[in-house]
Design a protein around this motif. Structure first.
Motif, short mmCIF file in Angstrom:
data_model
loop_
_atom_site.label_atom_id
_atom_site.label_comp_id
_atom_site.label_asym_id
_atom_site.label_seq_id
_atom_site.Cartn_x
_atom_site.Cartn_y
_atom_site.Cartn_z
N ILE A 78 0.80 -1.17 -0.02
CA ILE A 78 0.04 -0.21 0.07
C ILE A 78 0.91 1.48 -0.15
O ILE A 78 0.75 2.14 -0.82
CB ILE A 78 -0.95 0.02 1.11
N PRO A 79 1.96 1.32 0.76
CA PRO A 79 2.80 2.55 0.67
C PRO A 79 3.40 2.90 -0.59
O PRO A 79 3.38 4.18 -0.98
CB PRO A 79 3.77 2.28 1.64
N GLN A 80 3.76 1.84 -1.61
CA GLN A 80 4.16 2.32 -2.83
C GLN A 80 3.15 2.70 -3.56
O GLN A 80 3.29 3.45 -4.48
CB GLN A 80 4.59 0.73 -3.32
N TYR A 81 1.91 2.10 -3.43
CA TYR A 81 0.83 2.83 -4.08
C TYR A 81 0.58 4.23 -3.97
O TYR A 81 0.13 5.06 -4.57
CB TYR A 81 -0.68 1.97 -4.04
N GLN A 82 0.46 4.43 -2.53
CA GLN A 82 0.33 5.64 -2.19
C GLN A 82 1.32 6.80 -2.67
O GLN A 82 0.76 7.98 -3.14
CB GLN A 82 0.32 5.83 -0.58
N ASP A 83 2.78 6.19 -2.65
CA ASP A 83 3.65 7.32 -3.47
C ASP A 83 3.24 7.51 -4.86
O ASP A 83 3.37 8.71 -5.18
CB ASP A 83 4.96 6.56 -3.49
N ALA A 84 3.04 6.50 -5.63
CA ALA A 84 2.43 6.66 -6.99
C ALA A 84 1.35 7.63 -6.87
O ALA A 84 1.52 8.31 -7.81
CB ALA A 84 2.09 5.47 -7.62
N LEU A 85 0.36 7.58 -6.06
CA LEU A 85 -0.82 8.54 -6.21
C LEU A 85 -0.54 10.00 -5.80
O LEU A 85 -0.98 10.92 -6.43
CB LEU A 85 -1.96 8.12 -5.16
N GLU A 86 0.47 9.99 -4.96
CA GLU A 86 1.03 11.43 -4.59
C GLU A 86 1.67 12.05 -5.78
O GLU A 86 1.56 13.06 -6.08
CB GLU A 86 2.15 11.40 -3.33
N GLN A 87 2.38 11.14 -6.74
CA GLN A 87 2.95 11.84 -7.83
C GLN A 87 1.99 12.17 -8.91
O GLN A 87 2.09 13.29 -9.45
CB GLN A 87 3.90 10.52 -8.37
N LEU A 88 1.05 11.53 -9.02
CA LEU A 88 -0.03 11.81 -9.78
C LEU A 88 -0.79 13.16 -9.51
O LEU A 88 -1.15 14.03 -10.20
CB LEU A 88 -1.12 10.76 -9.87
#
Ligand code: GLU
Ligand code: ZN
Length: 271
Positions: A78-88
């Motif tokens: 989940i943390p890795q997906y959150q990082d990607a969402l933050e980038q978006l």
């Protein structure tokens, strides 16, 4: 190195359709000294049942489709997906959506997509409110940033991305802060998957995935969307179609070779 993966959801037993997806990925990579990875797509946590992880591993082992490496579970990432969402978010290509399921179902005149009505963008450009929203891709804005994209499909050739095909899809659900689209793109890149092989029912999703890869500056894998296994009525196999689960075929005395033989057909083989 060639790396393929099989990415089932532990929400049921494997059926013939899954066996085909696994075999296509396995055969392609193993004929090239590559790796075959197993990844559990378990973010649909309300439908996941713990015993299906093991059942899936047992059925794959029975079919002699042995995977390399320890299987990944998306719920661990989940943390890795959150990082990607933050980038978006920083790119300004996602927006919060506060619509309830019912509100979305009741939208009249929603544009039609290949899989049903598309979200018409009700919350796009709206304010950020209290509470946990879902996050949606602003597909038009995203496309304006990336410019025209293509992906390479071993069956369909070079395909132009239609960024609006699935509309403003959810990239992070309210409850789990990610979605199939976001997680699959992040994980295929993190696992260095070179060839994404999966059923042709997921071809529309690949348009979204290619867009996300470009936005997140992730490498572009090759794709192979294979034909689906149909039941005797020409219908797609559903998970509920227990008669065709690998487990029940095995209990009926079928051998692994018989099960795998039932799957071969030209459009299903990645050469
Ligand atoms: N988890 C998906 C399924 O069970 C597969 C997704 C994919 O291969 O990208 O059908
Ligand atoms: Zn909304």
């Amino acid at each position: 190195m060639i790396i393929t993966r099989f990415a089932p959801s532990p929400t049921g037993f494997l059926h013939l359709g899954h066996a085909l997806a696994a075999k296509v990925a396995f055969d392609f990579t193993k004929s090239r000294q590559g790796q075959f990875l197993l990844r559990f797509e378990d973010i649909d946590h309300t439908r996941v049942r713990p015993h299906f992880y093991q059942a899936i591993e047992e059925d794959l082992a029975w079919l002699d489709l042995q995977w390399d490496e320890v299987p990944w579970k998306q719920l661990d990432r989940i943390p890795q997906y959150q990082d990607a969402l933050e980038q978006l978010k920083r790119l300004g290509v996602v927006y919060p959506c506060y619509c309830t399921r019912r509100e979305i179902q009741n939208i009249v005149n929603a544009p039609q997509g290949p899989e049903g009505p598309l979200y018409p963008g009700t919350c796009r450009g709206g304010p950020t409110l209290e509470g946990d929203p879902a996050w949606r891709l602003d597909c038009k804005k995203a496309a304006a940033l990336t410019g025209q994209l293509t992906f390479s499909d071993q069956r369909g050739g070079q395909i132009e991305v239609d960024p609006e095909l699935l509309g403003d899809v959810v990239l992070a659900r309210k409850d789990i802060a990610t979605s199939y689209h976001l997680a699959v793109v992040v994980d295929d890149a993190a696992q260095q998957v070179s060839h994404v092989t999966r059923g042709e029912d997921l071809l529309p999703s690949t348009h979204v995935h290619r867009l996300l890869q470009a936005l997140l500056k992730l490498p572009e894998p090759e794709y192979f969307h294979h034909e689906l296994v149909l039941d005797e009525n020409g219908q797609r196999l559903a998970k509920r179609n227990d008669a065709l689960s690998i487990r029940s075929l095995r209990e009926k005395g079928k051998t692994p070779a018989e099960v795998l033989r039932a799957l071969s057909s030209s459009g299903r083989k990645l050469i």
